[in-house]
Design a protein around this motif. Structure first.
Motif, PDB file in Angstrom:
ATOM      1  N   LYS A  22       0.861  -1.197   0.000  1.00  0.00           N
ATOM      2  CA  LYS A  22       0.000   0.000   0.000  1.00  0.00           C
ATOM      3  C   LYS A  22       0.898   1.249   0.000  1.00  0.00           C
ATOM      4  O   LYS A  22       1.811   1.327  -0.813  1.00  0.00           O
ATOM      5  CB  LYS A  22      -0.976  -0.036   1.186  1.00  0.00           C
ATOM      6  CG  LYS A  22      -1.826  -1.313   1.207  1.00  0.00           C
ATOM      7  CD  LYS A  22      -2.985  -1.231   2.170  1.00  0.00           C
ATOM      8  CE  LYS A  22      -3.766  -2.542   2.182  1.00  0.00           C
ATOM      9  NZ  LYS A  22      -4.994  -2.480   2.959  1.00  0.00           N
ATOM     10  N   GLU A 123      -3.021  -4.313  -9.864  1.00  0.00           N
ATOM     11  CA  GLU A 123      -4.169  -4.364  -8.948  1.00  0.00           C
ATOM     12  C   GLU A 123      -5.159  -3.244  -9.290  1.00  0.00           C
ATOM     13  O   GLU A 123      -4.748  -2.121  -9.602  1.00  0.00           O
ATOM     14  CB  GLU A 123      -3.631  -4.162  -7.521  1.00  0.00           C
ATOM     15  CG  GLU A 123      -4.687  -4.193  -6.452  1.00  0.00           C
ATOM     16  CD  GLU A 123      -4.109  -3.938  -5.058  1.00  0.00           C
ATOM     17  OE1 GLU A 123      -2.874  -3.819  -4.900  1.00  0.00           O
ATOM     18  OE2 GLU A 123      -4.915  -3.844  -4.121  1.00  0.00           O
ATOM     19  N   HIS A 126      -9.199  -1.598  -5.431  1.00  0.00           N
ATOM     20  CA  HIS A 126      -9.100  -1.864  -3.992  1.00  0.00           C
ATOM     21  C   HIS A 126     -10.131  -1.004  -3.248  1.00  0.00           C
ATOM     22  O   HIS A 126     -10.412   0.134  -3.643  1.00  0.00           O
ATOM     23  CB  HIS A 126      -7.685  -1.565  -3.479  1.00  0.00           C
ATOM     24  CG  HIS A 126      -7.491  -2.071  -2.082  1.00  0.00           C
ATOM     25  ND1 HIS A 126      -7.944  -1.370  -0.983  1.00  0.00           N
ATOM     26  CD2 HIS A 126      -6.949  -3.217  -1.606  1.00  0.00           C
ATOM     27  CE1 HIS A 126      -7.669  -2.071   0.113  1.00  0.00           C
ATOM     28  NE2 HIS A 126      -7.070  -3.197  -0.239  1.00  0.00           N
ATOM     29  N   GLU A 203     -12.003  -9.422  -0.981  1.00  0.00           N
ATOM     30  CA  GLU A 203     -11.619  -8.680   0.217  1.00  0.00           C
ATOM     31  C   GLU A 203     -12.872  -8.049   0.816  1.00  0.00           C
ATOM     32  O   GLU A 203     -13.277  -6.948   0.392  1.00  0.00           O
ATOM     33  CB  GLU A 203     -10.622  -7.570  -0.139  1.00  0.00           C
ATOM     34  CG  GLU A 203      -9.337  -8.075  -0.766  1.00  0.00           C
ATOM     35  CD  GLU A 203      -8.154  -7.135  -0.506  1.00  0.00           C
ATOM     36  OE1 GLU A 203      -7.051  -7.658  -0.357  1.00  0.00           O
ATOM     37  OE2 GLU A 203      -8.338  -5.916  -0.421  1.00  0.00           O
ATOM     38  N   ALA A 207     -13.493  -6.382   6.602  1.00  0.00           N
ATOM     39  CA  ALA A 207     -12.416  -7.198   7.200  1.00  0.00           C
ATOM     40  C   ALA A 207     -11.027  -6.629   6.897  1.00  0.00           C
ATOM     41  O   ALA A 207     -10.023  -7.156   7.373  1.00  0.00           O
ATOM     42  CB  ALA A 207     -12.504  -8.643   6.697  1.00  0.00           C
ATOM     43  N   ILE A 208     -10.961  -5.548   6.106  1.00  0.00           N
ATOM     44  CA  ILE A 208      -9.656  -4.944   5.773  1.00  0.00           C
ATOM     45  C   ILE A 208      -9.219  -4.058   6.938  1.00  0.00           C
ATOM     46  O   ILE A 208     -10.007  -3.270   7.463  1.00  0.00           O
ATOM     47  CB  ILE A 208      -9.767  -4.105   4.473  1.00  0.00           C
ATOM     48  CG1 ILE A 208     -10.131  -5.001   3.287  1.00  0.00           C
ATOM     49  CG2 ILE A 208      -8.454  -3.372   4.197  1.00  0.00           C
ATOM     50  CD1 ILE A 208     -10.460  -4.228   2.008  1.00  0.00           C
ATOM     51  N   GLY A 249      -7.781  -9.322   3.476  1.00  0.00           N
ATOM     52  CA  GLY A 249      -8.557  -8.688   4.550  1.00  0.00           C
ATOM     53  C   GLY A 249      -8.076  -9.262   5.875  1.00  0.00           C
ATOM     54  O   GLY A 249      -8.610 -10.265   6.352  1.00  0.00           O
ATOM     55  N   SER A 250      -6.984  -8.661   6.415  1.00  0.00           N
ATOM     56  CA  SER A 250      -6.382  -9.128   7.668  1.00  0.00           C
ATOM     57  C   SER A 250      -5.914 -10.579   7.583  1.00  0.00           C
ATOM     58  O   SER A 250      -5.923 -11.302   8.590  1.00  0.00           O
ATOM     59  CB  SER A 250      -7.347  -8.915   8.837  1.00  0.00           C
ATOM     60  OG  SER A 250      -7.773  -7.559   8.862  1.00  0.00           O
ATOM     61  N   ALA A 251      -5.536 -11.001   6.371  1.00  0.00           N
ATOM     62  CA  ALA A 251      -5.002 -12.366   6.199  1.00  0.00           C
ATOM     63  C   ALA A 251      -3.582 -12.420   6.752  1.00  0.00           C
ATOM     64  O   ALA A 251      -2.808 -11.479   6.582  1.00  0.00           O
ATOM     65  CB  ALA A 251      -4.992 -12.732   4.711  1.00  0.00           C
ATOM     66  N   LEU A 275      -1.830 -10.507   1.142  1.00  0.00           N
ATOM     67  CA  LEU A 275      -1.431 -10.015   2.460  1.00  0.00           C
ATOM     68  C   LEU A 275      -1.219  -8.506   2.461  1.00  0.00           C
ATOM     69  O   LEU A 275      -0.664  -7.945   1.511  1.00  0.00           O
ATOM     70  CB  LEU A 275      -0.120 -10.689   2.889  1.00  0.00           C
ATOM     71  CG  LEU A 275      -0.090 -12.224   2.854  1.00  0.00           C
ATOM     72  CD1 LEU A 275       1.310 -12.730   3.177  1.00  0.00           C
ATOM     73  CD2 LEU A 275      -1.103 -12.804   3.828  1.00  0.00           C
ATOM     74  N   ARG A 277      -0.995  -5.880   6.084  1.00  0.00           N
ATOM     75  CA  ARG A 277      -0.149  -5.634   7.274  1.00  0.00           C
ATOM     76  C   ARG A 277       0.614  -6.859   7.748  1.00  0.00           C
ATOM     77  O   ARG A 277       1.720  -6.751   8.262  1.00  0.00           O
ATOM     78  CB  ARG A 277      -1.027  -5.138   8.440  1.00  0.00           C
ATOM     79  CG  ARG A 277      -1.532  -3.714   8.300  1.00  0.00           C
ATOM     80  CD  ARG A 277      -2.724  -3.517   9.202  1.00  0.00           C
ATOM     81  NE  ARG A 277      -3.774  -4.440   8.842  1.00  0.00           N
ATOM     82  CZ  ARG A 277      -4.584  -5.061   9.692  1.00  0.00           C
ATOM     83  NH1 ARG A 277      -4.495  -4.822  10.976  1.00  0.00           N
ATOM     84  NH2 ARG A 277      -5.502  -5.901   9.262  1.00  0.00           N
ATOM     85  N   PHE A 278       0.005  -8.041   7.591  1.00  0.00           N
ATOM     86  CA  PHE A 278       0.661  -9.225   8.158  1.00  0.00           C
ATOM     87  C   PHE A 278       1.856  -9.691   7.325  1.00  0.00           C
ATOM     88  O   PHE A 278       2.527 -10.656   7.701  1.00  0.00           O
ATOM     89  CB  PHE A 278      -0.358 -10.347   8.396  1.00  0.00           C
ATOM     90  CG  PHE A 278      -1.302 -10.014   9.514  1.00  0.00           C
ATOM     91  CD1 PHE A 278      -0.928 -10.213  10.837  1.00  0.00           C
ATOM     92  CD2 PHE A 278      -2.532  -9.436   9.258  1.00  0.00           C
ATOM     93  CE1 PHE A 278      -1.786  -9.862  11.885  1.00  0.00           C
ATOM     94  CE2 PHE A 278      -3.395  -9.083  10.284  1.00  0.00           C
ATOM     95  CZ  PHE A 278      -3.024  -9.293  11.609  1.00  0.00           C
TER      96      PHE A 278
END
Ligand SMILES: O=C(CO)COP(=O)(O)O
Length: 297
Positions: A22, A123, A126, A203, A207-208, A249-251, A275, A277-278
Motif C-alpha cells: 500500500k 491491482e 481496492h 476482500e 475485514a480490511i 482482509g487481515s489475512a 497479504l 499488514r501481516f
C-alpha cells in the motif's frame, strides 16, 4: 500473414501469495524489504514458480528500483533466462490508467510503461481506492481492460461493505454478499478479452485493516458462489481465460492452514492469499509461504 495482436500472458500457477505494501513504506524501506525477502537467510526463495506465484506489489516510486534489483538478482543466480517471469518473485503495480499506452495523461501510469519494467500484475478496485478516490466498477473495468490488452494480469479487488449477520442462515449471509459481488465480477469479466487471465481478490471491505480476517465458515461459501458466477459467465459468454480467487482482509499466518482457526483452513477454498499488514514482518511472510507449500506436498 498479418501479425496477431492478441497479447500473450504470464503463466498463472494454481496457488498465489501476493503482498501489497500500500503506502506504508518509504522507497528505502521497500528496497530493504525486498532484499530481505530475497535473502537466502529468510528461507522463502526459491519457490516452485510453476506451482506458486509469489508477488510483491509496492508503491509506484519503488517499482523501478525493485525491478532493477530483481533483474540483477536473476542474472546473478541464473545462466539461462532472465525474463521477468523467471524472477524469484513477480512484481505488481497498485493501479494503472485506462489508456493502454503513452500519451498526454498527466499523473497517470500507463500499462505499456509498467510492462517495460517487467511488471506482470496490476491491482485494481481496492476498497481504499473506491472509498478515497471514488473509483467504481466502471473505472475498475476500464483500467483492467487496458492492462489486459497490454498482456498484464489484472488483480481485481471485490468485496461487500458490511459484515454478515451470522445469527441467521448462512445462505442468506452469502446471498447478501453476492448481491454486491456479482455486478463487480460480471462488469469486470465483460470488459476484458475472453482469453485473458484474471485474479479476483475477495476482500470483504469490513475485514480490511481489522484485528481478525473474516471467518472461514463464511468466506468458503462466498468463494464458492464467486466461482459459480465465473463458471456461468464462461458457459454463457465463452470465456476461456484462467480465473483465480484469492482472499485478502487481515489475512496472515495460520489462516491458510487453520492453525489459528480451530482447524478450519482457508486453503481448502481459495487459490491464494493477499497479504497487507501481516506481510510487514518477513517472518510472517515465511509462515504463510510454509503453510501454502506444506499444503501442496
Ligand atoms: O487490503 C489488503 C490487501 O489488499 C489487506 O490489508 P490488511 O491485511 O492490512 O487488512
Amino acid at each position: 500473414m498479418a501479425a496477431s495482436n492478441q497479447p500473450t500472458y504470464p503463466h498463472l500457477p494454481p496457488k498465489l501469495i501476493l503482498m501489497s505494501t500500500k503506502a506504508y513504506f518509504s522507497p528505502a524501506h521497500t528496497i530493504n524489504y525486498l532484499k530481505s525477502l530475497l535473502d537466502p537467510s529468510s528461507g522463502i526463495i526459491p519457490l516452485p514458480t510453476s506451482d506458486i506465484l509469489f508477488g510483491l506489489i509496492p508503491d509506484f516510486l519503488s517499482i523501478h528500483p525493485c525491478a532493477a534489483i530483481l533483474s540483477e538478482h536473476s542474472q546473478s543466480t541464473s545462466t539461462s533466462s532472465k525474463h521477468p517471469q523467471q524472477w524469484p518473485l513477480h512484481l505488481g503495480a497498485q493501479d494503472s490508467f485506462w489508456e493502454p499506452t503513452y500519451g498526454a495523461y498527466t499523473g497517470c501510469t500507463v500499462p505499456a510503461a509498467l510492462k517495460t519494467l517487467g511488471i506482470t500484475i496490476v491491482e485494481f478496485g481496492h476498497a481504499e481506492r473506491r472509498r478515497l478516490l471514488s473509483e467504481t466498477d466502471e473505472t475498475t473495468a476500464k483500467k483492467a481492460a487496458a492492462a489486459s490488452q497490454t498482456g498484464l494480469i489484472p488483480l481485481v479487488c471485490i468485496g461487500e461493505l458490511n459484515a454478515p449477520d451470522l445469527q441467521g442462515p448462512m445462505s442468506m449471509a452469502v446471498g447478501n454478499a453476492m448481491s454486491q459481488l456479482t455486478p463487480q465480477i460480471t462488469s469486470l469479466l465483460s470488459a476484458i478479452p475472453l482469453h485473458a487471465p484474471v485474479i479476483f481478490a475477495y476482500e470483504p471491505v469490513w475485514a480490511i485493516g481489522a484485528a481478525e480476517p473474516a471467518g472461514v465458515e463464511f468466506v468458503g461459501p462466498v468463494v464458492q458462489a464467486i466461482r459459480q458466477v465465473v463458471g456461468k459467465f464462461e458457459k454463457t459468454r465463452g470465456r476461456t481465460g484462467v480465473t483465480r480467487v484469492v482472499y485478502g482482509g487481515s489475512a496472515g499466518p495460520g489462516l491458510w492452514s487453520g492453525r489459528t482457526n480451530g482447524g478450519m483452513g482457508l486453503g481448502e477454498w481459495v487459490d491464494g492469499m493477499f497479504l497487507g499488514r501481516f506481510a510487514h514482518r518477513i517472518e510472517g511472510v515465511k509462515d504463510v509461504v510454509d503453510e501454502v507449500v506444506g499444503s501442496m506436498a
